[in-house]
Design an enzyme around this catalytic site. Structure first.
Site, short mmCIF file in Angstrom:
data_model
loop_
_atom_site.label_atom_id
_atom_site.label_comp_id
_atom_site.label_asym_id
_atom_site.label_seq_id
_atom_site.Cartn_x
_atom_site.Cartn_y
_atom_site.Cartn_z
N LYS A 189 1.05 -0.99 0.45
CA LYS A 189 0.23 -0.33 -0.33
C LYS A 189 0.81 1.00 -0.23
O LYS A 189 2.11 1.28 0.73
CB LYS A 189 -0.84 -0.08 1.07
CG LYS A 189 -2.09 0.68 1.26
CD LYS A 189 -3.04 0.49 2.53
CE LYS A 189 -4.37 1.18 2.36
NZ LYS A 189 -5.39 1.13 4.17
O1 G3P Z 1 -9.19 2.06 4.55
C1 G3P Z 1 -8.91 2.95 5.30
C2 G3P Z 1 -9.50 3.51 6.64
O2 G3P Z 1 -8.87 2.45 7.30
C3 G3P Z 1 -9.69 5.04 6.65
O3 G3P Z 1 -10.55 4.84 7.61
O4 G3P Z 1 -12.29 5.47 9.06
O5 G3P Z 1 -9.54 6.31 9.79
O6 G3P Z 1 -11.01 7.07 7.47
P1 G3P Z 1 -10.66 6.04 8.49
#
Ligand code: G3P
Length: 219
Positions: free
Chosen positions: A83
């Site tokens: 990634k």
């Molecule tokens: O896949 C990306 C994710 O982990 C980010 O999620 O909720 O931290 O914006 P969030």
């Protein structure tokens, strides 16, 4: 549509992998930090729990550092997906890594043009962050639709749309309606997908009526 689990929590992955519905896992440095585990050991454990791709994120910010880290991450297990962030350096690294046959998930995508660049760089997956766009007052789902339309205009672009930063069951449904190839979903949201009060109510009624017959299905 494929479902990835968006977590580095081994217990959550073990529990939900048992459903047979999990096609892969995504992690990021914040999720690794939250898990409290060592990066290499955690990715190794996750890769043993799913045969699908497991995204492990580089932390270098220059292309050569990202390439070195990415190639190291790929030695952890065959199903590691590298990634990288959506920067010029990340795009350069994507080009080199995919050219060598490594799968790459380009993350932190917030615009259709960024997604177009990632696809041209040969990304295996592009990760638009729906929830974080919603956080700004814009509509993250519109980005999924835009990327779908652009990629469909150019069939030579083979990058898969991986809807990320999913916060709700509605995000999952709308991503599917818009044709995202994959949704990476936190365990809490994945568990909520099955819930419906009329299912619970209907099942309770069926079981009560069945019990009143005194029958059993198995002899
Ligand atoms: O896949 C990306 C994710 O982990 C980010 O999620 O909720 O931290 O914006 P969030």
């Amino acid at each position: 549509m494929q479902f990835f689990l968006d977590t580095a929590n081994i217990d959550e992955i073990r529990e939900l992998a048992a459903t047979g519905l999990i096609d892969g896992v995504t992690t990021n440095p914040s999720l690794i930090a939250r898990s409290g585990g060592d990066l290499v050991q955690t990715i190794k454990q996750i890769c043993a729990l799913t045969s699908g791709p497991v995204s492990a994120e580089v932390t270098a910010t220059d292309a050569s550092g990202m390439i070195a880290e990415g190639e190291f991450l790929r030695t952890i297990a065959d199903n590691v997906c590298i990634k990288v962030p959506l920067t010029w350096e990340g795009l350069k690294a994507t080009n080199v890594l995919t050219g060598k046959g490594h799968p790459v998930n380009v993350t932190l995508c917030f615009s259709a043009n960024q997604a177009l660049l990632a696809a041209k760089a040969g990304a295996t997956y592009i990760s638009p962050f729906i929830g974080r766009i919603d956080d700004t007052g814009a509509n993250g789902m519109e980005l999924i639709g835009e990327i779908r339309a652009i990629y469909d205009n150019y069939p030579a672009l083979e990058t898969q749309i991986l809807a990320a930063s999913i916060r709700s069951v509605l995000h999952v449904k709308e991503s599917a309606l818009l044709g995202a190839d994959v949704a990476t979903i936190p365990a809490r949201v994945l568990k909520a997908l099955v819930q419906h009060p009329l299912t619970d109510k209907g099942l309770a009624a069926f079981l009560a009526d069945w019990k009143s017959t005194g029958q059993s299905i198995l002899p």
